[in-house]
Design an enzyme around this catalytic site. Structure first.
Site, PDB file in Angstrom:
ATOM      1  N   LYS A  96       1.029  -1.271  -0.185  1.00 55.54           N
ATOM      2  CA  LYS A  96      -0.026   0.020   0.041  1.00 55.54           C
ATOM      3  C   LYS A  96       0.797   1.257   0.110  1.00 55.54           C
ATOM      4  O   LYS A  96       0.489   2.014   0.837  1.00 55.54           O
ATOM      5  CB  LYS A  96      -1.014   0.065   1.287  1.00 55.54           C
ATOM      6  CG  LYS A  96      -1.875  -1.265   1.263  1.00 55.54           C
ATOM      7  CD  LYS A  96      -2.840  -1.070   2.399  1.00 55.54           C
ATOM      8  CE  LYS A  96      -3.892  -2.410   2.183  1.00 55.54           C
ATOM      9  NZ  LYS A  96      -3.204  -3.707   2.597  1.00 55.54           N
ATOM     10  N   ARG A  97       1.813   1.167  -0.905  1.00 59.59           N
ATOM     11  CA  ARG A  97       2.823   2.548  -1.016  1.00 59.59           C
ATOM     12  C   ARG A  97       2.106   3.689  -1.847  1.00 59.59           C
ATOM     13  O   ARG A  97       1.116   3.154  -2.637  1.00 59.59           O
ATOM     14  CB  ARG A  97       4.040   1.994  -1.535  1.00 59.59           C
ATOM     15  CG  ARG A  97       4.836   0.899  -0.665  1.00 59.59           C
ATOM     16  CD  ARG A  97       5.233   1.582   0.552  1.00 59.59           C
ATOM     17  NE  ARG A  97       6.114   0.965   1.337  1.00 59.59           N
ATOM     18  CZ  ARG A  97       6.011   0.129   2.525  1.00 59.59           C
ATOM     19  NH1 ARG A  97       5.004  -0.180   2.596  1.00 59.59           N
ATOM     20  NH2 ARG A  97       6.978  -0.482   2.912  1.00 59.59           N
TER      21      ARG A  97
END
EC number: 4.1.1.23
Length: 273
Positions: A96-97
């Protein structure tokens, strides 16, 4: 990995199961805690027991970061094992960058090159220049968070913004990004009724669908509304498989659980043909 190869594996295994490797040392069988690397020992046993029933593995990076350097070493060992022993299986860094361009590019290098993942989950909130750096990598895939399976998804993702729900704007806008053919999307199984409208916007894109199993998502509904001509689904199960047993038979029980899901998926694939 080319998307055609993933589709081929789905058809070969009659499965679109993704196993989430959310390895928690508070939940793994006690006898593994004496191992030099209990996280890797657990992961290897799970992989060996489930690999014939799934087409993807998804380590949730937080479960490795939590243990510092040792956790990262366990993640590296897990990825080395998958890439050497099971190169046909699709791998997802559930990280979830998403950040400004140069930072996103470094995240992409870390997961695509250093760890050799096939894909990564990315938060789209910062827009085009936070996503496109991930899309530059050949045969790598960026999985945008569109409509997630958690309760808080309704805080923002379904808000009306200029006459459109925000998650729909994410879907539509991202289709105009450079190398958008490398995009996939997260659509939670607990939001299965939304899948019909999702497919109107992205009819052929692959969807990563978490929430089946412990979170209450229904596989049949997901397939009814979300399956595309190219199948277009990766349905994830984590806790329901990983912790089917906390005894010494944990791997065997995990394999049986994965097999049960695979058999349900085979029925759904047969309906498509």
């Amino acid at each position: 990995m080319k998307i055609e190869h993933l589709i081929s594996q789905i058809k070969k295994k009659k499965s679109f199961l993704c196993v989430g490797l959310d390895t928690d040392l508070d939940k793994v069988p006690q006898h593994l805690l004496s191992e030099d690397d209990p996280i890797f020992s657990f992961n290897k046993a799970i992989i060996d027991a489930t690999c014939e029933y799934c087409v993807a593995y998804k380590p949730n990076i937080a479960f490795y970061e939590a243990y510092g350097l040792n956790g990262w070493k366990s993640l590296e060992r897990t990825m080395d094992y998958l890439n050497v022993e099971h190169p046909d299986i699709f791998t997802i860094a559930d990280a979830k960058r998403g950040d400004i361009g140069n930072t996103s590019f470094r995240y992409a290098k870390a997961f695509f090159e250093t760890l050799n993942f096939d894909s990564i989950t990315v938060a789209p909130y910062m827009g085009r220049d936070s996503v496109e750096p991930f899309l530059e990598f050949k045969d790598k895939h960026t999985i945008l968070l569109a409509l997630t399976s958690n309760k808080g998804a309704f805080d923002f993702q379904t808000l009306d913004v200029e006459g459109k729900q925000l998650y729909k704007s994410v879907l539509r806008t991202s289709q105009g990004y450079k190398n958008a053919e490398n995009l996939m999307y997260v659509i939670g199984a607990t939001k299965a009724s939304f899948l019909k409208e999702v497919r109107e916007i992205v009819p052929e894109s692959f969807l990563l669908v978490p929430g089946v199993g412990a979170q209450g998502g229904n596989l049949q509904e997901v397939c009814k509304y979300g399956m595309a001509k190219n199948i277009g689904l990766l349905v994830n199960s984590s806790r329901g498989i990983l912790y089917a047993s906390q005894g010494e038979d944990f791997a065997e029980k995990a394999g049986l659980k994965a097999k049960t899901i695979q058999e349900e998926m085979e029925v759904e694939l047969d309906r498509l043909t």
